[in-house]
Design a protein around this motif. Structure first.
Motif, mmCIF file in Angstrom:
data_model
loop_
_atom_site.group_PDB
_atom_site.id
_atom_site.type_symbol
_atom_site.label_atom_id
_atom_site.label_comp_id
_atom_site.label_asym_id
_atom_site.label_seq_id
_atom_site.Cartn_x
_atom_site.Cartn_y
_atom_site.Cartn_z
ATOM 1 N N GLU A 190 0.827 -1.206 0.000
ATOM 2 C CA GLU A 190 0.000 0.000 0.000
ATOM 3 C C GLU A 190 0.860 1.254 0.000
ATOM 4 O OE1 GLU A 190 -3.937 -1.827 2.128
ATOM 5 O OE2 GLU A 190 -2.612 -0.584 3.312
ATOM 6 N N GLN A 191 1.989 1.167 0.666
ATOM 7 C CA GLN A 191 2.774 2.382 0.809
ATOM 8 C C GLN A 191 3.584 2.719 -0.421
ATOM 9 O OE1 GLN A 191 4.953 1.531 4.296
ATOM 10 N NE2 GLN A 191 3.130 1.666 5.567
ATOM 11 N N LYS A 192 4.224 1.715 -0.986
ATOM 12 C CA LYS A 192 5.144 2.119 -2.030
ATOM 13 C C LYS A 192 5.389 1.022 -3.052
ATOM 14 C CE LYS A 192 9.435 0.915 0.415
ATOM 15 N NZ LYS A 192 8.907 -0.030 1.361
ATOM 16 N N TYR A 193 5.973 1.460 -4.112
ATOM 17 C CA TYR A 193 6.378 0.578 -5.182
ATOM 18 C C TYR A 193 7.446 -0.368 -4.653
ATOM 19 C CZ TYR A 193 7.991 -0.603 -9.843
ATOM 20 O OH TYR A 193 8.323 -1.258 -10.984
ATOM 21 N N ASP A 194 7.324 -1.631 -4.973
ATOM 22 C CA ASP A 194 8.227 -2.628 -4.422
ATOM 23 C C ASP A 194 9.103 -3.234 -5.533
ATOM 24 O OD1 ASP A 194 9.413 -4.861 -3.376
ATOM 25 O OD2 ASP A 194 7.657 -5.535 -2.287
ATOM 26 N N PRO A 195 10.405 -2.947 -5.508
ATOM 27 C CA PRO A 195 11.295 -3.439 -6.567
ATOM 28 C C PRO A 195 11.333 -4.968 -6.627
ATOM 29 C CG PRO A 195 12.456 -1.898 -5.106
ATOM 30 C CD PRO A 195 11.120 -2.159 -4.496
ATOM 31 N N GLU A 196 11.163 -5.604 -5.465
ATOM 32 C CA GLU A 196 11.190 -7.063 -5.424
ATOM 33 C C GLU A 196 9.984 -7.618 -6.179
ATOM 34 O OE1 GLU A 196 11.078 -9.958 -1.692
ATOM 35 O OE2 GLU A 196 12.175 -8.089 -1.344
ATOM 36 N N LEU A 197 8.849 -6.949 -5.942
ATOM 37 C CA LEU A 197 7.612 -7.336 -6.594
ATOM 38 C C LEU A 197 7.734 -7.094 -8.102
ATOM 39 C CD1 LEU A 197 5.090 -8.400 -5.312
ATOM 40 C CD2 LEU A 197 4.159 -6.099 -5.263
ATOM 41 N N GLU A 198 8.390 -6.026 -8.442
ATOM 42 C CA GLU A 198 8.604 -5.711 -9.858
ATOM 43 C C GLU A 198 9.274 -6.891 -10.551
ATOM 44 O OE1 GLU A 198 12.128 -3.552 -12.047
ATOM 45 O OE2 GLU A 198 10.963 -2.095 -10.914
ATOM 46 N N GLY A 199 10.327 -7.412 -9.910
ATOM 47 C CA GLY A 199 11.048 -8.546 -10.500
ATOM 48 C C GLY A 199 10.135 -9.734 -10.723
ATOM 49 N N ARG A 200 9.303 -9.990 -9.728
ATOM 50 C CA ARG A 200 8.412 -11.140 -9.819
ATOM 51 C C ARG A 200 7.378 -10.945 -10.919
ATOM 52 N NH1 ARG A 200 4.679 -12.452 -4.810
ATOM 53 N NH2 ARG A 200 6.602 -11.950 -3.731
ATOM 54 N N LEU A 201 6.836 -9.735 -10.993
ATOM 55 C CA LEU A 201 5.813 -9.456 -12.006
ATOM 56 C C LEU A 201 6.392 -9.518 -13.411
ATOM 57 C CD1 LEU A 201 3.969 -6.568 -10.142
ATOM 58 C CD2 LEU A 201 2.993 -8.793 -10.715
ATOM 59 N N VAL A 202 7.608 -8.975 -13.558
ATOM 60 C CA VAL A 202 8.253 -9.016 -14.873
ATOM 61 C C VAL A 202 8.452 -10.478 -15.292
ATOM 62 C CG1 VAL A 202 10.415 -8.567 -16.096
ATOM 63 C CG2 VAL A 202 9.369 -6.758 -14.719
ATOM 64 N N GLU A 203 8.914 -11.269 -14.342
ATOM 65 C CA GLU A 203 9.151 -12.684 -14.638
ATOM 66 C C GLU A 203 7.860 -13.368 -15.065
ATOM 67 O OE1 GLU A 203 11.776 -15.963 -12.225
ATOM 68 O OE2 GLU A 203 11.665 -13.915 -11.447
ATOM 69 N N TRP A 204 6.782 -13.034 -14.347
ATOM 70 C CA TRP A 204 5.497 -13.658 -14.668
ATOM 71 C C TRP A 204 5.001 -13.206 -16.044
ATOM 72 C CZ3 TRP A 204 0.208 -11.346 -13.917
ATOM 73 C CH2 TRP A 204 -0.788 -12.250 -14.344
ATOM 74 N N ILE A 205 5.085 -11.905 -16.307
ATOM 75 C CA ILE A 205 4.567 -11.390 -17.582
ATOM 76 C C ILE A 205 5.332 -12.004 -18.752
ATOM 77 C CG2 ILE A 205 4.339 -9.302 -19.005
ATOM 78 C CD1 ILE A 205 3.723 -7.779 -16.344
ATOM 79 N N VAL A 206 6.650 -12.147 -18.571
ATOM 80 C CA VAL A 206 7.453 -12.757 -19.642
ATOM 81 C C VAL A 206 7.078 -14.234 -19.796
ATOM 82 C CG1 VAL A 206 9.787 -13.367 -20.357
ATOM 83 C CG2 VAL A 206 9.336 -11.092 -19.425
ATOM 84 N N ALA A 207 6.843 -14.917 -18.680
ATOM 85 C CA ALA A 207 6.426 -16.329 -18.740
ATOM 86 C C ALA A 207 5.080 -16.434 -19.450
ATOM 87 C CB ALA A 207 6.317 -16.906 -17.327
ATOM 88 N N GLN A 208 4.227 -15.465 -19.175
ATOM 89 C CA GLN A 208 2.861 -15.497 -19.672
ATOM 90 C C GLN A 208 2.789 -15.092 -21.145
ATOM 91 O OE1 GLN A 208 0.551 -16.504 -17.175
ATOM 92 N NE2 GLN A 208 -0.700 -16.779 -18.954
ATOM 93 N N CYS A 209 3.574 -14.100 -21.526
ATOM 94 C CA CYS A 209 3.469 -13.533 -22.884
ATOM 95 C C CYS A 209 4.532 -14.078 -23.838
ATOM 96 C CB CYS A 209 3.609 -12.017 -22.842
ATOM 97 S SG CYS A 209 2.342 -11.220 -21.878
ATOM 98 N N GLY A 210 5.565 -14.719 -23.289
ATOM 99 C CA GLY A 210 6.636 -15.199 -24.151
ATOM 100 C C GLY A 210 7.759 -14.181 -24.243
ATOM 101 N N SER A 211 8.894 -14.632 -24.744
ATOM 102 C CA SER A 211 10.100 -13.798 -24.696
ATOM 103 C C SER A 211 9.992 -12.553 -25.573
ATOM 104 C CB SER A 211 11.301 -14.624 -25.138
ATOM 105 O OG SER A 211 11.031 -15.196 -26.398
#
Length: 204
Positions: A24-45
């Motif tokens: 809630e408070q702030k943007y989380d760089p750790e979460l960013e990494g996880r989301l990027v990994e997921w989006i790439v897994a989901q959408c392809g390279s």
């Protein structure tokens, strides 16, 4: 300093309190990494990978193409029919809002939704993360075979809004409500012993 009214917020299920506050408070760089990994897994390279950090994350998602690819990859009926990269602001924003509409149809609740300007003007990228986390959680919970990546990246959503309760659970629920009203008219013994059972539906 705590915001007024924060202290008495009830427990937030699913996410641990600490994680919830952090999100809630702030943007989380750790979460960013996880989301990027997921989006790439989901959408392809071909989705490419953003530069690490907020500006990179924002630039990567800003034109809406990857977001639309993402929601299309989760839905069997590809809600966004035409995805095209455009340098025109209104086109990009339109695409982001198509993603938001499709995500809402998919089950992301309004309070978990970012607004187009949050992403587009970088007003609140933490909200963008929240939407994507919610989307991932729903995809894992739905378990329709379209989710790619590691399910442990997301919390399963509590299933309290499932419509497919069994008759017994519905009856049990009624008995429990009867008991809370202080009248146990018609509450059978099975209703009593089953008291704790409907709770389990809430747990992931």
């Amino acid at each position: 300093k705590k915001a007024p009214g924060m202290a008495n917020k009830g427990p937030s299920y699913g996410l641990s309190r600490q994680v919830q506050d952090k999100i809630e408070q702030k943007y989380d760089p750790e979460l960013e990494g996880r989301l990027v990994e997921w989006i790439v897994a989901q959408c392809g390279s071909e989705a490419g990978k953003p530069e690490a950090g907020k500006p990179g994350f924002q630039a990567w998602l800003k034109d809406g193409c990857i977001l639309c690819e993402l929601i299309n990859s989760l839905c069997k009926d590809k809600p966004v029919k035409k995805i095209q990269s455009s340098s025109m602001a209104f086109k990009q924003m339109e695409q982001v809002s198509q993603f938001l509409n499709a995500a809402e149809q998919y089950g992301v609740i309004k309070t978990d939704m970012f607004q187009t300007v949050d992403l587009w003007e970088g007003k609140d990228l933490a909200a963008v993360q929240r939407t994507l986390m919610a989307l991932g959680s729903i995809a894992v919970t739905k378990d329709e075979g379209t989710f790619r990546g590691d399910p442990n990246w997301f919390f399963k959503k509590a299933q309290e809004n499932r419509r497919d309760f069994t008759e017994d659970q519905i009856k049990e629920g009624k008995n429990v409500i009867g008991l809370q009203m202080g009248s146990n008219k018609g509450a059978s013994q099975s209703g009593m012993t089953g008291y704790g059972r409907p709770r389990q539906i809430m747990n992931p």
